[in-house]
Design an enzyme around this catalytic site. Structure first.
Site, PDB file in Angstrom:
ATOM      1  N   GLU A 126      11.756 -81.752 -11.299  1.00  0.00           N
ATOM      2  CA  GLU A 126      11.280 -82.525 -12.451  1.00  0.00           C
ATOM      3  C   GLU A 126      11.290 -81.670 -13.716  1.00  0.00           C
ATOM      4  O   GLU A 126      11.594 -82.162 -14.808  1.00  0.00           O
ATOM      5  CB  GLU A 126       9.893 -83.079 -12.151  1.00  0.00           C
ATOM      6  CG  GLU A 126       9.951 -84.199 -11.114  1.00  0.00           C
ATOM      7  CD  GLU A 126       8.587 -84.728 -10.721  1.00  0.00           C
ATOM      8  OE1 GLU A 126       8.405 -85.957 -10.698  1.00  0.00           O
ATOM      9  OE2 GLU A 126       7.693 -83.890 -10.417  1.00  0.00           O
ATOM     10  N   GLU A 146       9.421 -86.109  -2.055  1.00  0.00           N
ATOM     11  CA  GLU A 146       8.040 -86.591  -1.989  1.00  0.00           C
ATOM     12  C   GLU A 146       7.822 -87.709  -0.981  1.00  0.00           C
ATOM     13  O   GLU A 146       6.730 -87.844  -0.420  1.00  0.00           O
ATOM     14  CB  GLU A 146       7.589 -87.061  -3.388  1.00  0.00           C
ATOM     15  CG  GLU A 146       7.284 -85.959  -4.379  1.00  0.00           C
ATOM     16  CD  GLU A 146       8.509 -85.426  -5.099  1.00  0.00           C
ATOM     17  OE1 GLU A 146       8.334 -84.666  -6.064  1.00  0.00           O
ATOM     18  OE2 GLU A 146       9.647 -85.761  -4.699  1.00  0.00           O
TER      19      GLU A 146
END
Length: 272
Positions: A126, A146
C-alpha cells in the site's frame, strides 16, 4: 546497499532513515530489519513527521526503499491485537491516521519512487501504491494477502489499486493472486520498471536524476492534475488542465525553460 548511498552523508532518523545522496534527491530507508520493516505506531508517527518535513523542504524527488530482504512486510501483527479493544470507532480513527500518512505521499507535489527488493506485502504494498513510480528488483515479491486473515487491504490498497490497474485486475490481485513474483506484478501493470535483483535502488536513483533535471513546478502540477483527473469527469479534468497550465505559464521556470531551449543550454530551475 547502493554505492551512491554508501557515499552519501550520514543517515538520520530511527525507523525511517533519511539521506540525501545527491542535491534534491531524498532517500527514505525503512529501518526495522528484524521484523522485515513491518509497521508499528512509532514508525507511522515518524513517517508523518518525515512527510511534513519533505512538504516544507526543497526536495525534488523522494525514494522509499528497504533492504534486500524486505521493502516492508506490512503491519506488525504483534501490535494488531489491541487495535479493536476500544471499539470499532477507535479502530477507524487509527485507520484514518494510517491513511493520512500515505495520502500525504500522494498530495505532496514531488515525485515519489518506491525501490523494492524482497517482499512488499499488505501495508508495504500500500505504501508502494501511494508512490508515483515503482521500481522492482527481479527477486521482489508484491501482494495484498489480507483475505488470508479475514480482512481486506484497508489502508488505500483497494482504492489505489483500482486507479492503478482498473477494477477487474484489482479484484484479481486482492482476491486471487496473493503475494506475486516481480514478473507477475509487472504483467498486471503494477511496475514502472523491472530490473535485476539488487538493482532497484540504483535504477530508482537513475530515474530520480532524470526527474530532478526537469522543472519542479511542472512535475508537481502534473502529479496533482493527473491524480485528480482519475477521480473526476472528463470535462472537469480538462478545466483543471487549463487552470494548471495557466499557473505554470506565469512562472519564472517557464520563462527560463523557454529561453534555455532557444539558447540550446540546460535550464536553471528555481521552482518559482
Amino acid at each position: 546497499m547502493s554505492a551512491a548511498l554508501e557515499e552519501a552523508s550520514t543517515e538520520r532518523g530511527e525507523f525511517i532513515r533519511i539521506s540525501e545522496p545527491e542535491p534534491g534527491i531524498w532517500v527514505l530507508r525503512l529501518n526495522r530489519p528484524e521484523v522485515m520493516n513491518s509497521w508499528h505506531a512509532a514508525m507511522r508517527r515518524e513517517l508523518a513527521d518525515v512527510m511534513a518535513e519533505i512538504a516544507a523542504s526543497d526536495a525534488r524527488v523522494v525514494i522509499f526503499c528497504g533492504n534486500e530482504r524486505a521493502f516492508s512486510a506490512g503491519e506488525d501483527v504483534r501490535g494488531m491485537a489491541g487495535l479493536t479493544d476500544g471499539g470499532t470507532r477507535k479502530f477507524r480513527a487509527v485507520a484514518r491516521a494510517i491513511h493520512a500518512s500515505f495520502d500525504l505521499i500522494e498530495a505532496i507535489e514531488v515525485p515519489f519512487i518506491a525501490a523494492i527488493e524482497g517482499v512488499a506485502a499488505g501495508g508495504g504494498m500500500e505504501l508502494a501504491l501511494s508512490c508515483d513510480f515503482r521500481v522492482l528488483g527481479g527477486n521482489a515479491r508484491m501482494g495484498l494477502p489480507e483475505s488470508n486473515v479475514g480482512l481486506i487491504p484497508g489502508s488505500g490498497g483497494c482504492s489505489r489499486l483500482v486507479r492503478c490497474v482498473g477494477a477487474p485486475r484489482a479484484k484479481q490481485i486482492v482476491m486471487l493472486e496473493g503475494v506475486m513474483k516481480a514478473e507477475r506484478a509487472n504483467e498486471l501493470g503494477l511496475v514502472t520498471r523491472l530490473v535485476e535483483a539488487g538493482q532497484a535502488l540504483d535504477a530508482a536513483l537513475e530515474m530520480a536524476r532524470a526527474l530532478a533535471a526537469k522543472a519542479p513546478l511542472a512535475l508537481g502540477m502534473a502529479k496533482m492534475v493527473i491524480n485528480t483527473c482519475a477521480d473526476v469527469d472528463l470535462e472537469t479534468g480538462r478545466r483543471l488542465e487549463r487552470l494548471g497550465q495557466s499557473v505554470l505559464k506565469k512562472s519564472n521556470d517557464h520563462v527560463e525553460g523557454a529561453q534555455a531551449f532557444i539558447e540550446k543550454r540546460k535550464p536553471k530551475w528555481t521552482a518559482t
